[in-house]
Design a protein around this motif. Structure first.
Motif, short mmCIF file in Angstrom:
data_model
loop_
_atom_site.label_atom_id
_atom_site.label_comp_id
_atom_site.label_asym_id
_atom_site.label_seq_id
_atom_site.Cartn_x
_atom_site.Cartn_y
_atom_site.Cartn_z
N PRO A 8 0.83 -1.21 0.00
CA PRO A 8 0.00 0.00 0.00
C PRO A 8 0.86 1.25 0.00
O PRO A 8 1.83 1.36 0.78
N ILE A 9 0.55 2.19 -0.89
CA ILE A 9 1.29 3.45 -0.94
C ILE A 9 0.39 4.65 -0.65
O ILE A 9 0.88 5.77 -0.47
N LEU A 10 -0.92 4.42 -0.64
CA LEU A 10 -1.87 5.48 -0.33
C LEU A 10 -3.12 4.85 0.25
O LEU A 10 -3.66 3.91 -0.31
N SER A 11 -3.55 5.34 1.40
CA SER A 11 -4.77 4.83 2.03
C SER A 11 -5.57 6.03 2.53
O SER A 11 -5.04 6.89 3.24
N ILE A 12 -6.83 6.12 2.11
CA ILE A 12 -7.64 7.31 2.40
C ILE A 12 -9.00 6.91 2.96
O ILE A 12 -9.60 5.92 2.54
N HIS A 13 -9.47 7.70 3.88
CA HIS A 13 -10.81 7.57 4.43
C HIS A 13 -11.65 8.72 3.85
O HIS A 13 -11.56 9.85 4.30
N ASN A 66 -8.01 16.89 2.13
CA ASN A 66 -9.38 17.06 2.61
C ASN A 66 -9.86 15.87 3.43
O ASN A 66 -10.94 15.94 4.03
N PHE A 67 -9.07 14.80 3.45
CA PHE A 67 -9.51 13.57 4.10
C PHE A 67 -8.37 12.99 4.94
O PHE A 67 -7.19 13.25 4.68
N ARG A 68 -8.76 12.22 5.92
CA ARG A 68 -7.76 11.50 6.70
C ARG A 68 -7.08 10.49 5.78
O ARG A 68 -7.76 9.68 5.15
N HIS A 69 -5.77 10.54 5.70
CA HIS A 69 -5.08 9.66 4.75
C HIS A 69 -3.68 9.33 5.25
O HIS A 69 -3.12 10.00 6.12
#
Length: 327
Positions: free
Chosen positions: A271-276, A298-301
């Motif tokens: 994983p290189i990017l994880s966003i909520h 704009n998001f928790r990431h």
């Protein structure tokens, strides 16, 4: 003018014509070279633009709230159209002296009276057909209505069914090679296997003042930032499609890529990017005007990125359930 003078004139004219032909050929070649250079630069620019704007084209929105509140189909009523027309024809019938040519007035009246019974049978047949169609439509409405309510309750099985049927999530080759989903109550986690950084051009193209095409090595910083925008655009596209087809308030998206694990020495899916993503915040975005990477703020990431080294591995924001539907 003697023959020698004539020959000199002929030779001079031939040489002039040859020079003009060569000039025209060089001009044509230059024009074609400029056209080819212009086309090559435009192709490069379009490719780069498409690479970082994947998120702009999304699937159509499905209004599950509207589907859940939609009233059922009305029951049909027995119509009398055929019968009314047949009775009107009988009412308008007037005996004529010429009726004998068609078997007589009594026979004609009897035929019209018989048509009333036939018309009534046609009305009844149409009514039965309408009842059958209504029963089918009512069953479909009941299924859709109940399914929409299950989705609005956040049932994982209903969410899974919609996702598995919506193949348009991976329509574009630019998104990646596969998407896997993990389902929970009122949320979904999409894990997208994106392309490696070889999807980004290694060279830049521009057209010089002379019209010639110039190709130079892409600076490392620009190369890595383009790849960062590509990955972020994929994340936005995935979240947007899910928000459009599902009545969810939140969506998790993780972008995965095969890269070297320096601890094991092996290439691993990482994983290189994880966003909520949160629906309200996402829907307020002007997708045509944002910078994909900047929009992640704009998001928790979770994202570790540098212009010189690119992406590094990150931890998923949320634990993923083991059962996943892969595509």
């Amino acid at each position: 003018m003697g023959w020698k003078g004539t020959m000199r004139s002929v030779v001079a004219a031939a040489r002039a014509a040859d020079r003009e032909a060569q000039r025209r050929q060089k001009q044509d070649q230059k024009t074609q070279m400029i056209a080819n250079s212009t086309s090559a630069v435009e192709d490069w620019e379009n490719y780069v633009e498409n690479l970082v704007s994947i998120h702009i084209a999304m699937v159509d929105m499905i209004d599950w709230q509207k589907i859940a509140s939609q009233p059922g189909p009305r029951e049909p009523v027995l119509g009398s159209g055929h019968c009314d027309r047949a009775e009107m024809a009988l009412t308008k019938f007037k005996p004529s002296v010429f009726d004998f040519l068609r078997g007589g007035s009594a026979k004609l009246r009897a035929l019209l009276e018989a048509k009333i019974d036939e018309a009534a049978a046609l009305d009844q047949e149409q009514y039965q057909d309408a009842l059958a169609a209504h029963a089918k439509a009512a069953a479909e409405w009941e299924d859709e209505n109940e399914f929409a309510k299950r989705l609005l309750r956040g049932e994982a099985a209903a969410i899974r069914q919609v996702v598995e049927e919506m193949q348009s999530l991976s329509e574009t080759d630019l998104v990646g090679t596969s998407i896997e989903f993990s389902f929970g109550v009122d949320f979904i986690h999409a894990m997208v296997k994106v392309h490696g950084d070889d999807i980004v051009p290694s060279t830049r193209r521009k057209q010089l003042a002379s019209g010639r095409l110039s190709e130079t090595k892409m600076p490392v910083g620009q190369f890595n930032e383009l790849y960062q925008d590509y990955v972020s655009s994929v994340a936005l596209k995935t979240a947007g499609d899910l928000f459009h087809i599902l009545p969810l308030s939140e969506v998790y998206v993780s972008c995965m890529v095969t890269m070297l694990n320096s601890q094991t020495g092996y290439q691993e899916l990482t994983p290189i990017l994880s966003i909520h993503f949160v629906r309200d915040a996402f829907m307020r975005l002007n997708l045509h005007g944002i910078d994909p990477s900047d929009a992640m703020r704009n998001f928790r990431h979770a994202m570790k990125f540098s212009k010189t080294k690119g992406f590094s591995a990150v931890e998923l924001l949320e634990p993923v359930e083991t059962s996943a539907a892969g595509r």
